[in-house]
Design a protein around this motif. Structure first.
Motif, short mmCIF file in Angstrom:
data_model
loop_
_atom_site.label_atom_id
_atom_site.label_comp_id
_atom_site.label_asym_id
_atom_site.label_seq_id
_atom_site.Cartn_x
_atom_site.Cartn_y
_atom_site.Cartn_z
N LEU A 1 34.23 35.32 45.44
CA LEU A 1 33.81 36.47 44.47
C LEU A 1 33.22 36.23 43.34
O LEU A 1 32.29 36.91 43.05
N ALA A 2 33.49 35.19 42.61
CA ALA A 2 32.92 35.06 41.30
C ALA A 2 31.61 34.53 41.57
O ALA A 2 30.74 34.88 40.90
N SER B 1 31.51 34.98 34.86
CA SER B 1 29.96 34.82 35.39
C SER B 1 29.48 36.10 35.83
O SER B 1 28.20 36.25 36.29
N CYS B 2 30.10 37.16 35.60
CA CYS B 2 29.50 38.42 36.03
C CYS B 2 29.22 39.33 34.83
O CYS B 2 29.05 40.32 34.85
N VAL C 1 41.76 38.65 48.20
CA VAL C 1 40.42 39.21 48.08
C VAL C 1 40.42 40.67 48.07
O VAL C 1 39.42 41.15 47.12
N PHE D 1 24.42 38.01 42.89
CA PHE D 1 24.18 39.32 42.36
C PHE D 1 23.31 39.45 41.15
O PHE D 1 22.52 39.97 40.83
N SER D 2 24.00 39.01 40.15
CA SER D 2 23.60 39.04 38.66
C SER D 2 22.40 38.07 38.93
O SER D 2 21.28 38.47 38.26
N GLY E 1 45.40 35.31 51.60
CA GLY E 1 43.95 35.02 51.12
C GLY E 1 43.47 36.36 51.26
O GLY E 1 42.63 36.91 50.50
N ALA F 1 19.85 38.80 40.73
CA ALA F 1 18.78 39.64 40.92
C ALA F 1 18.26 40.38 39.90
O ALA F 1 17.61 41.13 39.95
N ARG G 1 40.98 29.75 51.63
CA ARG G 1 41.98 29.92 51.00
C ARG G 1 42.02 30.99 49.89
O ARG G 1 40.87 31.08 49.29
N PRO G 2 43.04 31.47 49.12
CA PRO G 2 42.89 32.13 48.13
C PRO G 2 42.11 32.05 47.03
O PRO G 2 41.22 32.72 46.61
N ALA H 1 38.70 32.27 47.69
CA ALA H 1 38.16 33.72 47.74
C ALA H 1 37.93 33.72 46.48
O ALA H 1 36.70 34.72 46.07
N ILE H 2 38.66 33.62 45.44
CA ILE H 2 38.46 33.80 44.24
C ILE H 2 36.96 33.16 43.74
O ILE H 2 36.11 33.79 43.29
N ALA I 1 26.49 39.35 33.33
CA ALA I 1 25.33 39.59 33.56
C ALA I 1 25.28 41.08 34.23
O ALA I 1 24.05 41.85 34.32
N TRP I 2 26.28 41.44 34.70
CA TRP I 2 26.41 42.77 35.38
C TRP I 2 26.56 43.97 34.44
O TRP I 2 26.69 45.10 34.67
N CYS J 1 29.40 37.55 42.57
CA CYS J 1 29.00 38.40 41.44
C CYS J 1 27.82 37.53 40.69
O CYS J 1 26.65 38.18 40.38
N ALA J 2 27.87 36.25 40.65
CA ALA J 2 27.03 35.44 39.90
C ALA J 2 25.54 35.87 40.78
O ALA J 2 24.50 35.56 40.11
N CYS K 1 34.05 43.83 38.56
CA CYS K 1 33.35 42.57 38.56
C CYS K 1 33.31 41.71 36.99
O CYS K 1 33.42 40.53 37.22
N LEU L 1 35.69 31.07 53.33
CA LEU L 1 36.85 31.64 53.11
C LEU L 1 38.05 31.11 53.71
O LEU L 1 38.32 31.54 54.94
N LEU M 1 41.15 41.56 44.56
CA LEU M 1 39.97 41.02 43.84
C LEU M 1 38.60 42.00 43.79
O LEU M 1 38.15 42.21 42.77
#
Lengths: 287, 299
Positions: free
Chosen positions: B29-30, A25-26, A12, B36-37, A8, B39, B21-22, B25-26, A28-29, B33-34, A20, B19, A15
């Motif tokens: 992270l996704a 979903s990113c 991470v 932060f977006s 894991g 903001a 399992r992998p 984690a995905i 917007a960046w 990102c969403a 991003c 967090l 990734l």
């Protein structure tokens, strides 16, 4: 469980190293405008003087570091302007002021920051669209010369707070004739001018913008640096005037002579004793 | 208009997850990102991508100067729904142009073409989309436009301009969560203006209103349309035409600088058009045109 945790963590880490934007979903960046200073609104010149160096009196008071050759040219321009009773060098032709004169911002200025380009729009004499390319491009091999020039810029985070605060710009590839200001301080006719700028908001007043301009030009004995300041009008409903230079241009040039358009729209002399224009291309009046 | 409400800004924000399992984690992270977006002050992905350089698409077979209705040639073929008064003005204009004059085309001394003629776009143009405003940067004579999309009302007084005062509204016509159409209304015009270089006139009362819809082709995002409806006292009914533009397939367009007055030798003296010859003398533009009145010069 331990192996699972390691996997894991590795996933991470992998990734995190990816941009991003790989995630839907990113999207917007694509443009995080909070990384840039807020330059929205309408900017007007805060300096009292429209001279190139706003800190000094206009004309000869600018003490422009001109070469002897270009000082003589400037003296001739001043004398000619006085003889023709012209308030400034651009008042007879509506030709674009170009850089660096346009940054005097005789009319309000819009600045739009997008990731690839920062735009400076000023509608005075010429509808100026200054594009400062911030997409990391190199200087092109060939550029069509313009009065405004070709500008490449770079956003800098000078205080390390994770936000850009200074736009450094360099402008080349000019055409002429161009002047530093309306008094007629000339730039060199080889048009090899290089203009470097640092554009930034005032640290204590976010409604003041500074443009530190350094001009390197063969008409000068050394680079000439001045700082211009603009004040923001944040009223979203502020008027954006339309400046149609020719609509109010009271002069017509024929050969080497300037004529005035009188209130009735007809030609009139600009100085006592000026002869009427030569009408050789008109058929003689029939008797 | 609520295009930029807080609700919109946080619409994609995902929940935080532990967090363990992998796959988790995905997801994390996704969703980060969403988060932060959320903001962002300006989420440009909600708008159509109209970046780059756009150029007018010529309709095959339509020759001559670019016309207002691009599917028909300039002049009488436009079949503009003019009132009898303005049809007479138009016909007189065509006669004057045939004789070498400018007729009712006012741009020869570098006056702005104004609306709706600026949308004929004689040179490549750029569109800047921001939440408060969309700029059309059209470098020709004096053709650029600001379209305010900040939800403002019409001002009580509008200083008249050739391009007018434009208020726009972004629309999500297909409900996919992204704007796809910009609806615009323009008022507050000044003149003189003509629809095209053939001098097709707008009314001298300058009470024109323009309603536009800008949208991308559904099958080709590199094609843009501007559906323009003109309401004007010179017309018997609203007149709708659709302009088409294509995005130039270049990453770094070469933007030209057009300075109309540079090299322009058309002059207006006493309401008449004249020409400045290459050797700097005044010339007639029409056969047997008399010279200007020189009453202000002493013999």
């Amino acid at each position: 469980m331990r192996l699972q945790g390691l996997v894991g963590a590795a996933v991470v880490a992998a990734l995190l190293s990816l941009p991003c934007q790989v995630f839907l979903s990113c999207q917007a960046w694509a443009f995080d405008d909070t990384l840039y200073p807020d330059l929205t609104g309408q900017w007007v010149r805060a300096d009292a003087s429209p001279a190139f160096d706003p800190a000094k009196p206009p004309g000869r008071g600018q003490q422009a570091p001109l070469t002897a050759e270009y000082q003589a040219k400037f003296d001739a321009i001043v004398a000619d302007r006085a003889k023709r009773q012209l308030t400034d060098v651009l008042s007879t032709n509506c030709i674009a002021p170009g850089m660096p004169m346009l940054m005097q911002a005789y009319e309000p200025m819009q600045i739009t920051v997008l990731p690839e380009t920062t735009y400076i729009l000023i509608d005075h004499i010429h509808e100026t669209h200054r594009r400062i390319f911030t997409d990391g491009r190199s200087w092109p091999k060939a550029v069509e010369p313009t009065f405004t020039g070709y500008t490449i810029g770079k956003w800098i985070d000078t205080d390390g707070d994770g936000r850009f605060d200074v736009l450094e710009a360099e402008t080349r590839h000019f055409k002429g004739p161009r002047f530093f200001d309306g008094s007629g301080i000339p730039l060199h006719e080889d048009d090899e001018t290089v203009v470097r700028e640092r554009i930034s908001l005032d640290k204590s007043d976010r409604n003041l913008l500074h443009d530190e301009i350094t001009v390197t030009d063969h008409a000068l004995t050394r680079p000439w640096t001045v700082t211009k300041t603009y004040r923001r009008n944040s009223d979203p409903l502020v008027d954006w005037p339309e400046f149609i230079c020719n609509e109010q241009l009271p002069y017509i040039r024929l050969g080497d002579e300037d004529y005035r358009l009188a209130e009735d729209g007809q030609l009139a002399p600009t100085r006592p004793g000026q002869p009427a224009p030569d009408l050789r291309y008109f058929a003689p009046a029939k008797k | 208009m609520t295009a930029f409400s807080d609700k919109d800004r946080t619409a994609t924000t995902g929940p935080r997850m532990p967090l363990t399992r992998p796959i988790t984690a995905i997801t994390l992270l996704a969703s980060l990102c969403a988060t932060f977006s959320g903001a962002l002050a300006f989420d440009e992905t909600k708008y159509p991508d109209w970046k780059g350089a756009w150029r007018r698409v010529a309709v095959p077979g339509i020759t001559g100067q670019p016309s207002y209705d691009p599917t028909k040639r300039n002049g009488l073929e436009q079949q503009a729904p003019l009132t009898p008064e303005y049809q007479a003005i138009f016909l007189e204009n065509l006669k004057d142009q045939a004789a070498g004059g400018q007729g009712t085309d006012p741009t020869y001394t570098c006056l702005s073409p104004g609306m709706p003629r600026v949308m004929t776009t004689f040179t490549p143009f750029e569109i800047l989309v921001t939440p408060q405003m969309t700029n059309f940067l059209i470098q020709h004579i004096h053709d650029s436009r600001r379209i305010f999309t900040d939800g403002r009302e019409w001002p009580k007084t509008i200083p008249p301009t050739f391009v007018g005062y434009s208020i726009g509204r972004w629309i999500d016509t297909d409900g996919d969560g992204r704007f796809d159409t910009l609806e615009v209304e323009t008022r507050g015009l000044k003149g003189p203006r003509s629809f095209d270089p053939a001098g097709l006139p707008l009314a001298s009362d300058n009470k024109s209103t323009f309603k536009e819809r800008f949208y991308s082709d559904k099958a080709d995002p590199n094609v843009l349309y501007d559906e323009i409806t003109t309401i004007d006292s010179a017309l018997t009914r609203p007149w709708t035409v659709t302009k088409q533009y294509a995005r130039l397939p270049v990453k770094q367009p070469q933007w030209t600088e057009e300075v109309c007055t540079e090299g322009n030798n058309d002059l207006e003296i006493g309401g008449q058009g004249f020409f400045r010859s290459a050797d700097g003398f005044l010339m007639p533009t029409k056969k047997d045109q008399p010279p200007p009145d020189l009453r202000h010069f002493k013999p």
